[in-house]
Design a protein around this motif. Structure first.
Motif, short mmCIF file in Angstrom:
data_model
loop_
_atom_site.label_atom_id
_atom_site.label_comp_id
_atom_site.label_asym_id
_atom_site.label_seq_id
_atom_site.Cartn_x
_atom_site.Cartn_y
_atom_site.Cartn_z
N PRO A 1 0.82 -1.22 0.00
CA PRO A 1 0.00 0.00 0.00
C PRO A 1 0.85 1.27 0.00
O PRO A 1 0.40 2.31 -0.44
N SER A 2 2.09 1.16 0.49
CA SER A 2 2.93 2.35 0.55
C SER A 2 3.31 2.84 -0.82
O SER A 2 3.63 4.02 -1.02
N GLU A 3 3.32 1.92 -1.82
CA GLU A 3 3.65 2.36 -3.17
C GLU A 3 2.55 3.26 -3.71
O GLU A 3 2.82 4.29 -4.31
N GLY A 4 1.31 2.85 -3.50
CA GLY A 4 0.19 3.63 -3.97
C GLY A 4 0.04 3.56 -5.47
O GLY A 4 0.99 3.34 -6.21
N GLU A 5 -1.19 3.67 -5.96
CA GLU A 5 -1.45 3.70 -7.37
C GLU A 5 -1.86 5.08 -7.85
O GLU A 5 -2.01 5.30 -9.04
N ALA A 6 -2.06 5.99 -6.93
CA ALA A 6 -2.48 7.34 -7.30
C ALA A 6 -2.10 8.29 -6.18
O ALA A 6 -1.91 7.90 -5.03
N TYR A 7 -2.01 9.56 -6.57
CA TYR A 7 -1.75 10.63 -5.58
C TYR A 7 -2.96 11.55 -5.59
O TYR A 7 -3.38 12.05 -6.64
N LEU A 8 -3.54 11.79 -4.40
CA LEU A 8 -4.76 12.58 -4.30
C LEU A 8 -4.57 13.68 -3.26
O LEU A 8 -4.10 13.42 -2.15
N GLU A 9 -4.95 14.90 -3.62
CA GLU A 9 -5.01 16.02 -2.68
C GLU A 9 -6.31 16.76 -2.94
O GLU A 9 -6.62 17.13 -4.08
N LEU A 10 -7.09 16.98 -1.89
CA LEU A 10 -8.41 17.60 -2.01
C LEU A 10 -8.53 18.71 -0.98
O LEU A 10 -8.15 18.53 0.18
N LYS A 11 -9.05 19.86 -1.38
CA LYS A 11 -9.22 20.96 -0.44
C LYS A 11 -10.46 21.78 -0.80
O LYS A 11 -10.95 21.73 -1.93
N ILE A 12 -10.95 22.52 0.18
CA ILE A 12 -12.12 23.39 0.00
C ILE A 12 -11.62 24.80 -0.31
O ILE A 12 -10.83 25.37 0.43
N VAL A 13 -12.10 25.34 -1.42
CA VAL A 13 -11.71 26.68 -1.83
C VAL A 13 -12.67 27.73 -1.28
O VAL A 13 -12.26 28.78 -0.79
N LYS A 14 -13.96 27.45 -1.34
CA LYS A 14 -14.97 28.40 -0.89
C LYS A 14 -16.18 27.63 -0.38
O LYS A 14 -16.50 26.57 -0.90
N GLN A 15 -16.84 28.20 0.62
CA GLN A 15 -17.99 27.53 1.20
C GLN A 15 -19.12 28.53 1.43
O GLN A 15 -18.88 29.67 1.84
N THR A 16 -20.36 28.12 1.12
CA THR A 16 -21.53 28.97 1.32
C THR A 16 -22.54 28.21 2.17
O THR A 16 -22.27 27.10 2.65
N VAL A 17 -23.72 28.81 2.33
CA VAL A 17 -24.76 28.17 3.14
C VAL A 17 -25.21 26.87 2.50
O VAL A 17 -25.42 25.87 3.18
N ARG A 18 -25.35 26.83 1.19
CA ARG A 18 -25.91 25.67 0.52
C ARG A 18 -24.96 25.05 -0.51
O ARG A 18 -25.39 24.32 -1.39
N GLY A 19 -23.67 25.36 -0.41
CA GLY A 19 -22.75 24.81 -1.39
C GLY A 19 -21.31 24.89 -0.96
O GLY A 19 -20.98 25.47 0.08
N VAL A 20 -20.45 24.30 -1.80
CA VAL A 20 -19.02 24.30 -1.52
C VAL A 20 -18.28 24.19 -2.85
O VAL A 20 -18.74 23.53 -3.78
N LEU A 21 -17.13 24.88 -2.94
CA LEU A 21 -16.29 24.82 -4.12
C LEU A 21 -15.05 24.01 -3.77
O LEU A 21 -14.28 24.39 -2.87
N LEU A 22 -14.85 22.90 -4.47
CA LEU A 22 -13.75 21.99 -4.19
C LEU A 22 -12.68 22.12 -5.27
O LEU A 22 -12.98 22.41 -6.44
N GLU A 23 -11.46 21.89 -4.88
CA GLU A 23 -10.35 21.85 -5.83
C GLU A 23 -9.46 20.67 -5.46
O GLU A 23 -9.24 20.41 -4.27
N TRP A 24 -8.98 19.95 -6.44
CA TRP A 24 -8.16 18.79 -6.13
C TRP A 24 -7.08 18.59 -7.19
O TRP A 24 -7.16 19.12 -8.30
N PHE A 25 -6.09 17.81 -6.80
CA PHE A 25 -5.03 17.39 -7.70
C PHE A 25 -4.95 15.87 -7.61
O PHE A 25 -4.78 15.31 -6.53
N ALA A 26 -5.11 15.22 -8.73
CA ALA A 26 -5.10 13.76 -8.77
C ALA A 26 -4.17 13.31 -9.89
O ALA A 26 -4.24 13.80 -11.02
N GLU A 27 -3.31 12.34 -9.55
CA GLU A 27 -2.39 11.81 -10.55
C GLU A 27 -2.24 10.32 -10.33
O GLU A 27 -2.04 9.85 -9.20
N ALA A 28 -2.35 9.55 -11.42
CA ALA A 28 -2.22 8.10 -11.35
C ALA A 28 -0.96 7.66 -12.09
O ALA A 28 -0.36 8.44 -12.83
N ASP A 29 -0.58 6.40 -11.87
CA ASP A 29 0.62 5.90 -12.54
C ASP A 29 0.41 5.67 -14.02
O ASP A 29 1.36 5.56 -14.79
#
Length: 546
Positions: A357-385
């Motif tokens: 499992p330490s090798e991993g098959e993908a790299y994932l980073e996820l974060k919240i950019v903006k948040q409102t009462v009824r929504g959220v804006l997400l941004e992520w970086f994903a890379e696979a082998d």
């Protein structure tokens, strides 16, 4: 004779006006051998009054809340020669504040809150001989600060926040006076200078001042010649006479390894040593710096040496690349590149075990950019082998029985999720392929509160429904029978009418670049507010019909 009497009457009136104004302000006027004096102590002036007489020779205002000296503050006091504003909370002196004070000889501003001085203001006070600025917060002294103080014989800058001052500041002061074409013998008399009780930083930048203090001679006399260093740590507590700062140099960077090769899952530390005077500040830049922040340890190995270590745990393939170490100080900056190479773990011959499992098959980073009462804006970086692999973004809420899934490709993406319920806990998870949500990278967020709007809508909803049902009970019999024969009861018809055709809706996710997939969950598409309103209306309807 009449004109003379009239003139005297005007003078008496003006004099009485000044005395009355001073009395009302809580100040006192007195006649001294050198002229009239105004004294104000611990009174709430707020600012310098423009109605004072021009005849004052000395003004002493102390312990009063005068926060700034504005331009033209002394426009009616052109005869003033001595001005004391000690302990009066003066924070700002504006350019032109000393206009009209061409005869000023003494200015004392002890115990105020001045961080800086507009030194060009003293261009209009060529006769100024005493300038007392002790116990302020002055941090900087420009090289040409004293160029207009051609008659100054006493300068007190003690107990401020000066750390580094150029030697040229005081050399320019003395030389400038000597080069004046109309200089007199009294101007070339001794100059008293007070610089003690400042947090002096005795590195190479203070070298010129240390040499000046150690070699000072007439016409300059130090009030307290024993100036003490507060920093750097290696020189703290030393006297100027006992130390010799070295020359300033820009950073020189070195590293034990400029090319580092490891396998996936291993830990690695990148090192960067900077030698500089004054000591350098080191920062690291690398491709994933906006997504991944690694720990950095910084230590001072010697007086001018700074060691910075970037610690990378459990390396992933995506971590490979160039890591730049940037060292800077006031003299300049230098950089050095360390290349990090990461290879996949090689399986042993004959081994059929799966990758760890330490090798991993993908790299994932996820974060919240903006948040409102009824929504959220997400941004992520994903890379696979491999570029053929895809990812799944889940929006999950156990409370609302809601789960949405969106399939996306690798890279950097942004995604807007809208129509969520207020005051509800959600999880956004990014997983490789069709793996379950919790096997990926997750962030938890809570939507904002919409309690005020919800309560207002519910009260209005209840009020209108009750009114409609009451109206139906008072209409003529035929109309009432028609309403009774209708498919909806009074209570149901009122609810349907007041809701404005409102139908249950499923909160939708609105992708910026991808197509969303919303699973069919009955509970997720029900409007919780509508259920609560229906229960309230049933109780209200029973009360009206009863």
């Amino acid at each position: 004779m009449a004109s003379i009497s009239h003139y005297l009457l005007i003078l008496v009136f003006l004099d009485l006006h000044t005395i009355l104004l001073a009395y009302l302000l809580g100040c006192t006027c007195s006649e001294e051998s050198f002229g009239r004096t105004l004294q104000c102590r611990s009174v709430s002036l707020g600012k310098i009054s423009t109605h004072f007489s021009e005849e004052f020779k000395q003004v002493r205002i102390e312990n009063s809340p005068i926060y700034e000296l504005s331009k033209g503050s002394f426009m009616n006091m052109s005869t003033l020669e001595c001005l004391w504003l000690n302990f009066s909370n003066v924070t700002v002196i504006h350019k032109g504040a000393l206009d009209h004070l061409s005869g000023l000889r003494e200015l004392r501003l002890e115990g105020n809150r001045l961080h800086s001085i507009p030194w060009t203001t003293f261009q209009v006070t060529p006769l100024l001989r005493v300038l007392d600025l002790k116990n302020n917060r002055i941090e900087v002294l420009p090289e040409l600060a004293l160029q207009f103080l051609v008659s100054l014989t006493y300068l007190d800058l003690s107990s401020n926040r000066l750390t580094v001052v150029s030697r040229r500041v005081f050399l320019n002061w003395v030389v400038h006076q000597k080069l004046q074409p109309d200089c007199r013998a009294d101007i070339l008399s001794s100059k008293m200078l007070a610089l003690h009780n400042n947090p002096w930083l005795c590195d190479c930048r203070l070298r010129g001042l240390v040499q000046f203090v150690r070699s000072v001679s007439l016409p300059v006399i130090l009030v307290n010649p024993y100036l003490v260093c507060q920093g750097p740590l290696s020189k703290a507590g030393q006297c100027f006479y006992d130390m010799e700062p070295g020359a300033c140099v820009k950073p020189e960077i070195s590293t034990p390894r400029a090319n580092v090769t490891i396998q996936v899952g291993q830990n690695v530390t990148l090192s960067c040593l900077a030698r500089a005077s004054p000591s350098a500040t080191i920062v690291w830049t690398y491709p994933l710096s906006m997504w991944k922040e690694f720990d950095v340890l910084t230590s001072i190995t010697a007086e001018d040496d700074t060691l910075s270590e970037l610690i990378i745990p459990a390396a992933h393939l995506v971590y490979r690349g160039n890591y730049t170490c940037v060292a800077s100080n006031p003299i300049g900056r230098s950089s050095l590149v360390i290349s990090l190479h990461i290879h996949p773990t090689q399986a042993l011959p004959g081994s059929h075990s799966l990758p760890s499992p330490s090798e991993g098959e993908a790299y994932l980073e996820l974060k919240i950019v903006k948040q409102t009462v009824r929504g959220v804006l997400l941004e992520w970086f994903a890379e696979a082998d491999t570029p053929e692999k895809w990812f799944t973004l889940y929006i999950i809420s156990d409370e609302a029985l809601k789960q949405e899934a969106v399939h996306i490709g690798p890279g950097i993406n942004m995604y807007l999720v809208d129509g969520l319920l207020p005051s509800m806990k959600y999880r956004a998870c990014l997983s490789l392929g069709a793996r379950p949500a919790l096997q990926g990278r997750c962030v938890v967020f809570v939507t904002g509160s919409d309690a005020g709007r919800e309560l207002e809508e519910r009260e209005r909803f209840l009020h209108v429904t009750v009114v409609l049902c009451a109206i139906l009970l008072t209409v003529p019999l035929g109309v009432y029978v028609w309403a009774a024969q209708a498919p909806l009861s009074c209570k149901e018809w009122g609810l349907g009418f007041c809701s404005g055709g409102r139908t249950p809706r499923c909160p939708q996710a609105a992708p910026l670049h991808q197509e969303d997939f919303c699973k069919d969950h009955v509970a997720a598409c029900e409007d919780g507010l509508g259920h609560r309103d229906t229960e309230v209306e049933e109780e209200a309807g029973k009360g009206v019909n009863g």
